[in-house]
Design a protein around this motif. Structure first.
Motif, PDB file in Angstrom:
ATOM      1  N   GLU A 131       8.093   3.283   2.614  1.00  0.00           N
ATOM      2  CA  GLU A 131       8.725   2.847   1.368  1.00  0.00           C
ATOM      3  C   GLU A 131      10.227   3.129   1.358  1.00  0.00           C
ATOM      4  N   SER A 132      10.628   4.316   1.734  1.00  0.00           N
ATOM      5  CA  SER A 132      12.043   4.687   1.617  1.00  0.00           C
ATOM      6  C   SER A 132      12.938   3.915   2.579  1.00  0.00           C
ATOM      7  N   GLY A 133      12.409   3.535   3.732  1.00  0.00           N
ATOM      8  CA  GLY A 133      13.237   2.802   4.708  1.00  0.00           C
ATOM      9  C   GLY A 133      12.788   1.376   4.904  1.00  0.00           C
ATOM     10  N   ALA A 134      12.141   0.801   3.881  1.00  0.00           N
ATOM     11  CA  ALA A 134      11.503  -0.504   4.025  1.00  0.00           C
ATOM     12  C   ALA A 134      12.450  -1.580   4.556  1.00  0.00           C
ATOM     13  N   TRP A 135      13.675  -1.636   4.024  1.00  0.00           N
ATOM     14  CA  TRP A 135      14.599  -2.691   4.434  1.00  0.00           C
ATOM     15  C   TRP A 135      15.014  -2.531   5.890  1.00  0.00           C
ATOM     16  N   ALA A 136      15.200  -1.304   6.325  1.00  0.00           N
ATOM     17  CA  ALA A 136      15.570  -1.076   7.728  1.00  0.00           C
ATOM     18  C   ALA A 136      14.449  -1.500   8.664  1.00  0.00           C
ATOM     19  N   ASP A 140       0.815  -1.208   0.000  1.00  0.00           N
ATOM     20  CA  ASP A 140       0.000   0.000   0.000  1.00  0.00           C
ATOM     21  C   ASP A 140       0.854   1.266   0.000  1.00  0.00           C
ATOM     22  N   ALA A 141       2.111   1.134   0.447  1.00  0.00           N
ATOM     23  CA  ALA A 141       3.010   2.290   0.451  1.00  0.00           C
ATOM     24  C   ALA A 141       3.732   2.468  -0.883  1.00  0.00           C
ATOM     25  N   GLY A 142       3.501   1.538  -1.812  1.00  0.00           N
ATOM     26  CA  GLY A 142       4.115   1.660  -3.125  1.00  0.00           C
ATOM     27  C   GLY A 142       5.240   0.683  -3.398  1.00  0.00           C
ATOM     28  N   VAL A 143       5.525  -0.208  -2.469  1.00  0.00           N
ATOM     29  CA  VAL A 143       6.554  -1.220  -2.685  1.00  0.00           C
ATOM     30  C   VAL A 143       5.982  -2.311  -3.592  1.00  0.00           C
ATOM     31  N   PRO A 144       6.707  -2.743  -4.626  1.00  0.00           N
ATOM     32  CA  PRO A 144       6.203  -3.812  -5.503  1.00  0.00           C
ATOM     33  C   PRO A 144       5.894  -5.089  -4.733  1.00  0.00           C
ATOM     34  N   ALA A 145       4.920  -5.853  -5.224  1.00  0.00           N
ATOM     35  CA  ALA A 145       4.470  -7.049  -4.515  1.00  0.00           C
ATOM     36  C   ALA A 145       5.604  -8.039  -4.275  1.00  0.00           C
ATOM     37  N   GLY A 146       6.441  -8.242  -5.300  1.00  0.00           N
ATOM     38  CA  GLY A 146       7.550  -9.175  -5.141  1.00  0.00           C
ATOM     39  C   GLY A 146       8.517  -8.750  -4.065  1.00  0.00           C
ATOM     40  N   GLU A 147       8.827  -7.458  -4.028  1.00  0.00           N
ATOM     41  CA  GLU A 147       9.748  -6.949  -3.012  1.00  0.00           C
ATOM     42  C   GLU A 147       9.129  -7.019  -1.625  1.00  0.00           C
ATOM     43  N   ALA A 148       7.827  -6.813  -1.541  1.00  0.00           N
ATOM     44  CA  ALA A 148       7.152  -6.909  -0.243  1.00  0.00           C
ATOM     45  C   ALA A 148       7.264  -8.320   0.316  1.00  0.00           C
ATOM     46  N   GLY A 149       7.137  -9.328  -0.555  1.00  0.00           N
ATOM     47  CA  GLY A 149       7.301 -10.704  -0.103  1.00  0.00           C
ATOM     48  C   GLY A 149       8.717 -10.985   0.362  1.00  0.00           C
ATOM     49  N   VAL A 150       9.702 -10.428  -0.343  1.00  0.00           N
ATOM     50  CA  VAL A 150      11.094 -10.615   0.058  1.00  0.00           C
ATOM     51  C   VAL A 150      11.364  -9.941   1.400  1.00  0.00           C
ATOM     52  N   LEU A 151      10.755  -8.790   1.624  1.00  0.00           N
ATOM     53  CA  LEU A 151      10.925  -8.096   2.903  1.00  0.00           C
ATOM     54  C   LEU A 151      10.395  -8.936   4.064  1.00  0.00           C
ATOM     55  N   LEU A 152       9.258  -9.598   3.860  1.00  0.00           N
ATOM     56  CA  LEU A 152       8.738 -10.485   4.899  1.00  0.00           C
ATOM     57  C   LEU A 152       9.696 -11.650   5.132  1.00  0.00           C
ATOM     58  N   ALA A 153      10.233 -12.200   4.035  1.00  0.00           N
ATOM     59  CA  ALA A 153      11.183 -13.309   4.173  1.00  0.00           C
ATOM     60  C   ALA A 153      12.419 -12.875   4.958  1.00  0.00           C
ATOM     61  N   VAL A 154      12.873 -11.648   4.721  1.00  0.00           N
ATOM     62  CA  VAL A 154      14.027 -11.121   5.458  1.00  0.00           C
ATOM     63  C   VAL A 154      13.699 -11.005   6.944  1.00  0.00           C
ATOM     64  N   THR A 155      12.509 -10.505   7.243  1.00  0.00           N
ATOM     65  CA  THR A 155      12.076 -10.389   8.640  1.00  0.00           C
ATOM     66  C   THR A 155      12.073 -11.748   9.332  1.00  0.00           C
TER      67      THR A 155
END
Length: 434
Positions: free
Chosen positions: A333-338, A274-289
């Protein structure tokens, strides 16, 4: 001489201390004890690998399962709420079963239940059968959840931190693997969701193997004597766990950390999308978490057992969670990985809670009662959280209120975690209350 870990984890002066002679005798293990100890270690790791794939593999294929079974959205929502409910209901049974049959036999039966439930649920041909088979697998997970700290306490009393860390790391690894490879594996097996789900039964079958000799060989059970006095055994046999403030604090801490974990798993990708992160990247972010739990789940219990009070660890994890939620609110969005990394650190409150369960009771019997109470009560507490986040998101039309709720729940989590981390035992508290 007792190890540093043993000295720091000793919760009260009344806890018996092993003498040099006893420690030396323990080192000269008979052959049966040596092979049994190694087998238990393998069994713990394999069992831990199987305690979450039943849930995360289904989450990866939930849309396909819904279409295949003609499941309504309401039933699908119920299905996602079944795990914590089963953990709460069936986990209460674990201490009684362990007293009657022995912890190793119950864990072995739990692995059989997981394997059976996962093997039959894709092929029963209806929603009711699918739910019933899922409940069978979750029942096996529930009793094993409760008894893992008990087995660690009995077989590895001087290595509670390192063995809890090993178990927690294997659990996190199983969780991440099932989430990451279920969909690719389903595609490789022909695209059928049934094949993608049933393959995880094979891992559960493997986990049965090391427990069978321990159940069949009665000498293995007696090969792990506990160095506790008869007074402690008698005390724990009649222990009324609900009279302990630490037990209640630990149950609330367990429930609040589980709430945060389920909210993260269920909603974090949607927040990023919803913040503008692509769906694929959002899934990877969850996997990282989720992947953050693999190394940290091994480190945190070892650190915790070296501290007389685990409150500072609770605070550090809680502050990471608050910082992650603040980032999701201010700059998703800008700090998603952090933010994903910070929330991954915060989610490691789970292995810390398991470690404190092993440290807050004097014997494996006390740990069994404390583990059952803390986990069953905690999972009941965790059920409304993800549903409430969904309601707030739907009615507010944004993520401001849900994120405020997540951050707000982190504050009492820190408070009860600090209370649960105090250097005391539930037996001493119950005796004082009486």
């Amino acid at each position: 001489m007792a190890s540093e870990e043993t000295r720091t984890m000793t919760p009260a002066p009344t806890t018996p201390i092993r003498t040099d002679a006893a420690h030396g005798a323990a080192k000269k293990q008979p052959p049966t004890r040596a092979w049994a100890t190694r087998l238990v270690m393998v069994g713990i790791v394999l069992a831990a690998l199987n305690l979450r794939p039943a849930i995360t593999s289904l989450g990866s294929l939930l849309e396909e399962v819904r279409d295949g079974l003609g499941m309504s959205g309401t039933l699908a929502g119920l299905l996602t709420s079944v795990p914590p409910l089963c953990f709460a209901v069936f986990g209460v049974m674990a201490p009684r079963l362990a007293r009657r049959f022995g912890p190793s036999a119950v864990v072995c039966a739990g692995m059989v239940a997981i394997a059976t439930g996962l093997a039959i649920r894709p092929f029963l041909g209806g929603t009711v059968g699918f739910l019933a088979a899922s409940a069978l697998a979750l029942m096996g997970i529930a009793v094993s959840n409760v008894l893992m700290p008990v087995i660690v306490k009995r077989w590895f009393p001087d290595r509670v931190g390192s063995m809890t860390g090993l178990y927690s790391m294997a659990l996190a690894l199983g969780t991440s693997l099932a989430a990451a490879i279920t969909v690719p594996m389903t595609d490789a097996l022909g695209g059928s969701w049934q094949n993608g789900l049933v393959v995880w039964a094979a891992l559960a079958v493997v986990a049965i193997v090391p427990w069978v000799p321990l159940v069949r060989d009665r000498s293995a059970a007696s090969a792990a004597p506990e160095h506790v006095s008869s007074e402690v055994r008698q005390e724990d046999a009649g222990l009324r766990i609900t009279r302990s403030r630490t037990a209640w604090a630990l149950a609330c801490f367990f429930g609040l950390q589980a709430t945060a974990a389920y909210i993260t798993m269920g909603w974090m990708p949607q927040i990023f999308r919803d913040a503008g992160v692509p769906a694929g990247e959002a899934g990877v972010l969850l996997a990282v978490t989720m992947a953050m739990g693999v190394p940290l789940a091994f480190v945190i219990p070892r650190v915790a057992t070296r501290l007389p009070n685990q409150g500072p660890v609770v605070v550090v994890l809680g502050v990471c969670g608050l910082a992650g939620y603040a980032g999701l609110y201010l700059a998703p969005e800008s700090g998603a990985w952090a933010w994903a990394l910070l929330l991954g650190v915060s989610n490691c409150a789970f292995p810390l809670a398991l470690t404190m369960v092993g440290m807050r009771a004097k014997s494996s019997v006390g740990v069994a009662k404390l583990s059952a109470f803390a986990q069953s009560t905690g999972y009941l507490i965790s059920i409304p959280g993800p549903l409430l986040v969904g309601v707030l998101y739907q009615h507010s039309g944004g993520w401001g209120l849900p994120i405020a709720l997540m951050a707000g729940l982190m504050v009492p989590q820190i408070v009860v975690g600090v209370l649960a981390g105090r250097n005391r035992t539930v037996e001493d508290e119950v005796a004082a209350a009486a």
